[in-house]
Design an enzyme around this catalytic site. Structure first.
Site, mmCIF file in Angstrom:
data_model
loop_
_atom_site.group_PDB
_atom_site.id
_atom_site.type_symbol
_atom_site.label_atom_id
_atom_site.label_comp_id
_atom_site.label_asym_id
_atom_site.label_seq_id
_atom_site.Cartn_x
_atom_site.Cartn_y
_atom_site.Cartn_z
ATOM 1 N N GLY A 17 -6.295 -24.680 -16.658
ATOM 2 C CA GLY A 17 -7.257 -25.137 -17.648
ATOM 3 C C GLY A 17 -6.748 -26.156 -18.648
ATOM 4 N N SER A 18 -5.848 -27.057 -18.212
ATOM 5 C CA SER A 18 -5.369 -28.043 -19.193
ATOM 6 C C SER A 18 -6.463 -29.051 -19.551
ATOM 7 C CB SER A 18 -4.096 -28.748 -18.700
ATOM 8 O OG SER A 18 -4.369 -29.655 -17.664
ATOM 9 N N ILE A 97 -16.407 -24.718 -3.926
ATOM 10 C CA ILE A 97 -17.564 -25.550 -3.603
ATOM 11 C C ILE A 97 -18.836 -24.830 -4.041
ATOM 12 C CG2 ILE A 97 -18.922 -26.457 -1.671
ATOM 13 C CD1 ILE A 97 -16.222 -27.125 -0.318
ATOM 14 N N HIS A 114 -11.961 -35.561 -11.173
ATOM 15 C CA HIS A 114 -11.267 -35.563 -9.881
ATOM 16 C C HIS A 114 -10.013 -36.430 -10.001
ATOM 17 C CE1 HIS A 114 -10.816 -35.239 -5.568
ATOM 18 N NE2 HIS A 114 -10.557 -36.535 -5.553
ATOM 19 N N GLU A 179 -6.155 -37.878 -17.442
ATOM 20 C CA GLU A 179 -7.288 -36.945 -17.334
ATOM 21 C C GLU A 179 -7.637 -36.375 -18.701
ATOM 22 O OE1 GLU A 179 -7.464 -34.056 -14.136
ATOM 23 O OE2 GLU A 179 -5.879 -35.090 -13.049
#
Ligand code: GAR
Length: 218
Positions: A17-18, A97, A114, A179
């Protein structure tokens, strides 16, 4: 902007969970247009749950192994999100998914990050595949979620160089720094209404510069 006008966001995680932490930290700013109202994990052991709880965010596991199939798990997820009054979902290292029905129910209201410059390297092992392909630029993408994996309209991207001697871990370490910058910037654009979906593409409010969050590079 008052608290009442902030978009209620849920973050879905599977692991450490960064990216979730970067969103929670950004949302702590008074002028950030979203509040993180809920964190859900599909794995009870996900490290992100404890990190969210430590930040004072309601955090719950919905263990996908306890459900007979994808549809019933997704229905449980959907029920939690609706019960919490969630308006926008951010997938952040959510490695399961989602069914077409769930994705369609949240169409235009669900983002994902992503670790590649989409449409290159959809799926897993993106850093190893970027090295294998010999690309000189790599990076990360925030996009709206559509039923096809990693294929939705792109909100924002950040690029990093691929350097001589890189291995998947060194490249991943360079990408994750971006990110953590990109996802809060992209969420601010979407939750603030400066980026929106129109005809299957993302359009930006007049006057929004790429540097406002849609494009980051070194
Ligand atoms: C991140 O690199 C994210 O982009 C990737 O998983 C990692 C999660 O790290 N997501 C995917 O590969 C989704 N297909 P985090 O749990 O520390 O945010």
């Amino acid at each position: 902007m008052s608290i009442a006008t902030k978009t209620r966001v849920a973050i879905l995680v599977s692991g450490r969970g960064s990216n979730m932490v970067s969103l929670i930290e950004a949302a702590g700013a008074p002028d950030f247009p979203a509040e993180i109202a809920l964190v859900l994990a599909n794995r009870p052991e996900a490290g992100g749950l404890a990190r969210a709880a430590a930040a004072g965010i309601p955090a719950r596991a919905i263990d996908h192994t306890a459900y007979p199939d994808r549809a019933t798990f997704d229905a449980a997820l959907d029920a939690e999100l609706r019960a919490a009054g969630i308006e926008l979902v951010c997938l952040a290292g959510f490695m399961r998914i989602l069914s077409t029905g769930f994705v369609e129910a949240w169409a235009g209201r669900m983002l994902n990050i992503h670790p590649s410059l989409l449409p290159l390297f959809k799926g897993t092992h993106t850093h190893a595949r970027a090295l294998e392909a010999g690309v000189r630029l790599h990076g990360c993408t925030v996009h709206y979620v559509v039923p096809e994996l990693d294929a939705g309209p792109i909100v924002a991207q950040a690029a990093v160089p691929v350097l001589a001697g890189d291995d998947p871990d060194s490249l991943a370490a360079r990408v994750i720094v971006q990110e953590h910058r990109l996802y809060p910037a992209a969420l601010a654009l979407v939750a603030g209404g400066r980026a929106r979906l129109e005809g299957g593409r993302v359009v930006f409010e007049a006057g929004t510069a790429p540097a406002d969050g849609a494009l980051l590079s070194l």
